[in-house]
Design an enzyme around this catalytic site. Structure first.
Site, short mmCIF file in Angstrom:
data_model
loop_
_atom_site.label_atom_id
_atom_site.label_comp_id
_atom_site.label_asym_id
_atom_site.label_seq_id
_atom_site.Cartn_x
_atom_site.Cartn_y
_atom_site.Cartn_z
CD GLU A 78 9.42 114.99 23.19
OE1 GLU A 78 10.34 115.49 22.66
OE2 GLU A 78 9.71 114.90 25.00
CD GLU A 109 23.38 96.59 16.90
OE1 GLU A 109 24.26 96.92 16.70
OE2 GLU A 109 22.68 97.52 18.08
#
Length: 266
Positions: A78, A109
């Site tokens: 953004e 992960e």
């Protein structure tokens, strides 16, 4: 036991009515801003370092897994449309690669070496900043990435929701927002995720303002990528320059951004 894995303050959730569920979730969520407020001194220290490095041409990297990784990518994605920054200045990376944005990649992960490999693709260097995001503060992907970044002389920070976590111990500038047990035990996409989003908003917004990407309270460098934003830019110019809508629209089309219009007119 870590805070994020401790048992919920509520039990027998399946026996609650819809109204009770919503009220109790909301009650828990109300505590999140208070936890973030306590972390403001830590956030301030981290933001100061980011601003310093980015003014010198450095970049900001977010690394995380699962919800934490997705939140970092959301924040990074953004920045260009909101503040007109190039896409390569704030970069979000998630364990398992872009495919993990939509679907979980099992055990991604747990690879403590992969985060640095992912960052090396971008020619990461000691002018950059790396923020590891992990609610638990124990994610190997994130910890390993920060450890390697430290070895290479980078500024490192983290956002976690457990006190005294391994991740916070590794980060040079840790941010710990201790939100307490989740409504659904261990579901850190809830309060922890909300806290992480709030902290990310504070970090990126403060950095962009410090870098001169806001004038007054306006996003003067936003990309005019749809009609809503063109209309917003037009109204900014009408207010800032005391001109008509017609003239504002003409100038915006001519110069391409609110900042360019203001700079050229003045």
């Amino acid at each position: 036991m870590s805070t994020t894995e401790s048992s919920s303050n509520f039990d027998n959730l399946e026996q609650m009515s819809i109204k009770e569920l919503l009220q109790n979730i909301n009650k828990e969520d109300a505590s999140v801003p208070q936890a973030v407020e306590k972390a403001i001194p830590q956030i301030e220290a981290l933001v100061a370092e980011i601003v310093l490095k980015m003014k010198e041409g450095g970049r900001l990297f977010y690394i995380g897994a699962g919800t934490s990784g997705r939140l970092g990518i959301l924040d990074a994605s953004e920045i260009p449309p909101t503040y007109g920054m190039p896409h390569n200045k704030v970069i979000g990376l998630i364990a398992g690669g872009d495919g993990a944005i939509r679907k979980a990649v099992e055990f991604a992960e747990d690879d403590e070496h992969q985060a640095w490999k992912d960052m090396e693709v971008f020619d990461i260097n000691n002018g950059d900043v790396v923020i590891g995001i992990a609610a638990s503060g124990t994610t190997p992907y994130v910890i390993g990435g920060l450890e390697r970044a430290n070895e290479q002389g980078l500024v490192t920070g983290c956002i976690t929701c457990n006190a005294n976590s391994p991740l916070a111990a590794v980060a040079k500038f840790p941010v710990e927002a201790i939100v307490g047990p989740e409504f659904v035990t261990g579901s850190t996409r809830m309060k922890a995720g909300t806290a992480q989003k709030l902290v990310l908003n504070m970090i990126s917004t403060s950095v962009m303002i410090q870098l001169g990407r806001v004038k007054g309270n306006k996003m003067v460098d936003m990309q005019l990528s749809n009609n809503k934003l063109v209309d917003r830019g037009t109204r900014m110019l009408m207010e800032e320059l005391s001109i008509s809508r017609e003239e504002a629209e003409k100038l915006l089309k001519q110069h391409g951004s609110v900042r360019n219009v203001i700079d050229n007119v003045r």
